[in-house]
Design a protein around this motif. Structure first.
Motif, PDB file in Angstrom:
ATOM      1  N   GLN A 134       0.857  -1.333  -0.054  1.00  0.00           N
ATOM      2  CA  GLN A 134       0.068   0.056   0.004  1.00  0.00           C
ATOM      3  C   GLN A 134       0.892   1.376  -0.097  1.00  0.00           C
ATOM      4  O   GLN A 134       2.075   1.142   0.512  1.00  0.00           O
ATOM      5  N   CYS A 144      -4.777   3.245  -4.146  1.00  0.00           N
ATOM      6  CA  CYS A 144      -3.507   2.716  -3.964  1.00  0.00           C
ATOM      7  C   CYS A 144      -3.278   2.833  -2.403  1.00  0.00           C
ATOM      8  O   CYS A 144      -2.263   2.541  -1.918  1.00  0.00           O
ATOM      9  N   ARG A 146      -5.276   1.897   0.076  1.00  0.00           N
ATOM     10  CA  ARG A 146      -5.762   0.623   0.484  1.00  0.00           C
ATOM     11  C   ARG A 146      -4.814  -0.587   0.253  1.00  0.00           C
ATOM     12  O   ARG A 146      -3.845  -0.531  -0.597  1.00  0.00           O
ATOM     13  N   MET A 147      -4.518  -1.375   1.440  1.00  0.00           N
ATOM     14  CA  MET A 147      -3.842  -2.531   1.187  1.00  0.00           C
ATOM     15  C   MET A 147      -4.288  -3.424   0.020  1.00  0.00           C
ATOM     16  O   MET A 147      -5.460  -3.617  -0.305  1.00  0.00           O
ATOM     17  N   HIS A 148      -3.529  -3.854  -1.080  1.00  0.00           N
ATOM     18  CA  HIS A 148      -3.862  -4.324  -2.199  1.00  0.00           C
ATOM     19  C   HIS A 148      -2.565  -5.171  -2.612  1.00  0.00           C
ATOM     20  O   HIS A 148      -1.504  -5.261  -2.038  1.00  0.00           O
TER      21      HIS A 148
END
Length: 364
Positions: A134, A144, A146-148
Motif C-alpha cells: 500500500q 493505492c 488501501r492494502m492491495h
C-alpha cells in the motif's frame, strides 16, 4: 529537443539448437527448441520505403525474408554457437537496411539479447513474484492507499561490450543473483521490508538496484511492472515510467499507390505506450501517478478509439509515424514529462518517437 523516429519490426520463427559452450550438464547443451522472435529498430532515411507510410511494412518484410532461412531449422547448421547474441549478429549481417539501431533475439518470453552496431549487447531476463503493498502518502480515498496486491514482474537488464565473445552474461547468472531476492519478496508485504515503507514502483526499483548492482556490475536498468500495462525503469540515476493503452481504429494510407492494400480502408488494434521522465517527488515517491497519466490522456484516447483516424484534425496521413507525431503535439501540454511514444500497429511493429534518452526497449 529534436525527436528521433525509429521504425520497429518483429518476426517470429521456430527453431532448434544446442549451445555447446555452456558447462557440462547444462540443459541447453541438449538439442532443444524455442519460439524465437527477431526484432529490429532502425532510423530509416526518407524515401527508403516503396511509398510514404510504408516503412514499417517494408521493414518487417525485410526481416521476415532474413529469418526465413532459420524457420523450422537446426540452428547449429548455420552457426557453430547459436546463442541469442550470435543469432542477432547473424541477422544483423544479412539485413540490407540503413540506419539499424539494434537487432534483437528473444528466445523465450522471459529472456533475450539486443545487439547494437558496435557489439554492445543489451541482455535481459524477466522474473515474477506475488506480493502485497500500500502507498502511505497518497491522498485520502486514493485506491493505492488501501492494502492491495500485484503479480509483479521485474526485468534485469545487463549491458556489456561483447567484442568477439559468443555469449554475454549467461541468463542463469541473472537468475542466481535474483534468487535470494525472490525468496524475500514472494508472498510477502513490501511495506514490511526495511527501506520500503513507501513501495511505489520507483522506490522499489531503486531498492532493488541497491541490492543487485554490487553483485552484477553489468546491471544497466531495472524494470518493474506493477501491472501488465504500467511500470518503471531505473538505471541508478534516472527514473522513467510508462503506461500503455490499446485502441481500435480504422485508417487508409492516402499516399500509398492505388494498387497497394494499405490504400484501402482497413484497421488495427493499436498499442500506445507513453514514457515519462522527471525527478522523483520526494513526498509521493513517484515520477507521476499512473492514474493521472491515464486521466490526462483520456480525452485524446476518446478521439482515437473506434474511429477513422484519417478524420483527426491536423493529421496529414494515418501512418504510424504521422500518428506518433500528432500524439506528441496533442498531449504535450497535458504531459510535459513525456519524452517518448511507442506506437505499435501490430505486435512489435510500429514506431518509437524519442526526444529524451531512448532507454531500454521493452520486450515485445
Amino acid at each position: 529537443m529534436t525527436a528521433r523516429l525509429l521504425h520497429l519490426a518483429a518476426v517470429p520463427f521456430e527453431a532448434a539448437r544446442r549451445v555447446s559452450i555452456l558447462p557440462e550438464g547444462h540443459r541447453s547443451r541438449r538439442l532443444h527448441g524455442h519460439s524465437f522472435l527477431a526484432r529490429v529498430r532502425a532510423e530509416l532515411p526518407a524515401g527508403w520505403a516503396p511509398f510514404p507510410g510504408g516503412e514499417t511494412d517494408a521493414l518487417r518484410d525485410h526481416l521476415e525474408h532474413c529469418v526465413a532461412d532459420l524457420d523450422y531449422r537446426d540452428l547449429n547448421q548455420y552457426l557453430p554457437v547459436p546463442t541469442d547474441e550470435n543469432l542477432a549478429r547473424w541477422v544483423r549481417a544479412r539485413l540490407r537496411i540503413p540506419g539499424i539501431e539494434s537487432v534483437g533475439i528473444r528466445s523465450t518470453r522471459d529472456q533475450g539479447a539486443d545487439l547494437a552496431g558496435s557489439n554492445q549487447a543489451h541482455l535481459w531476463r524477466r522474473f515474477r513474484f506475488e506480493a502485497a503493498h500500500q502507498l502511505p502518502n497518497v491522498p485520502a480515498g486514493h485506491k493505492c492507499g488501501r492494502m492491495h496486491g500485484h503479480g509483479f514482474e521485474v526485468i534485469l537488464h545487463a549491458h556489456q561490450d561483447l567484442g568477439d565473445d559468443d555469449m554475454g552474461i549467461d541468463c542463469d547468472r541473472l537468475g542466481a543473483v535474483w534468487a535470494p531476492l525472490h525468496r524475500r519478496l514472494h508472498h510477502t508485504c513490501l511495506n514490511d521490508l526495511p527501506g520500503l515503507a513507501n513501495p511505489t514502483s520507483e522506490c522499489f526499483s531503486a531498492w532493488l538496484w541497491e541490492r543487485l548492482k554490487p553483485l552484477l556490475p553489468a546491471l544497466s536498468w531495472i524494470s518493474v511492472y506493477e501491472t501488465a500495462s504500467a511500470g518503471c525503469h531505473y538505471d541508478g540515476r534516472h527514473f522513467r515510467i510508462w503506461t500503455e493503452q490499446r485502441f481500435e481504429s480504422a485508417l487508409r494510407l492516402v499516399r500509398a499507390p492505388d494498387s497497394a492494400s494499405r490504400r484501402r480502408l482497413h484497421g488495427h488494434s493499436y498499442l500506445v505506450r507513453l514514457h515519462l521522465s522527471a525527478p522523483l517527488d520526494q513526498v509521493m515517491g513517484w515520477v507521476m501517478d499512473y492514474g493521472d497519466v491515464k486521466a490526462r490522456f483520456q480525452p485524446l484516447y476518446r478521439q482515437l478509439d473506434h474511429r477513422l483516424l484519417n478524420e483527426l484534425p491536423r493529421l496529414g496521413d494515418a501512418d504510424a509515424a504521422s500518428l506518433a507525431r500528432w500524439l506528441r503535439a496533442a498531449v504535450a501540454a497535458e504531459l510535459p514529462q513525456l519524452d517518448r511514444i511507442d506506437l505499435q500497429e501490430t505486435p512489435g511493429c510500429g514506431v518509437s518517437l524519442c526526444w529524451g534518452d531512448p532507454g531500454p526497449a521493452l520486450p515485445s
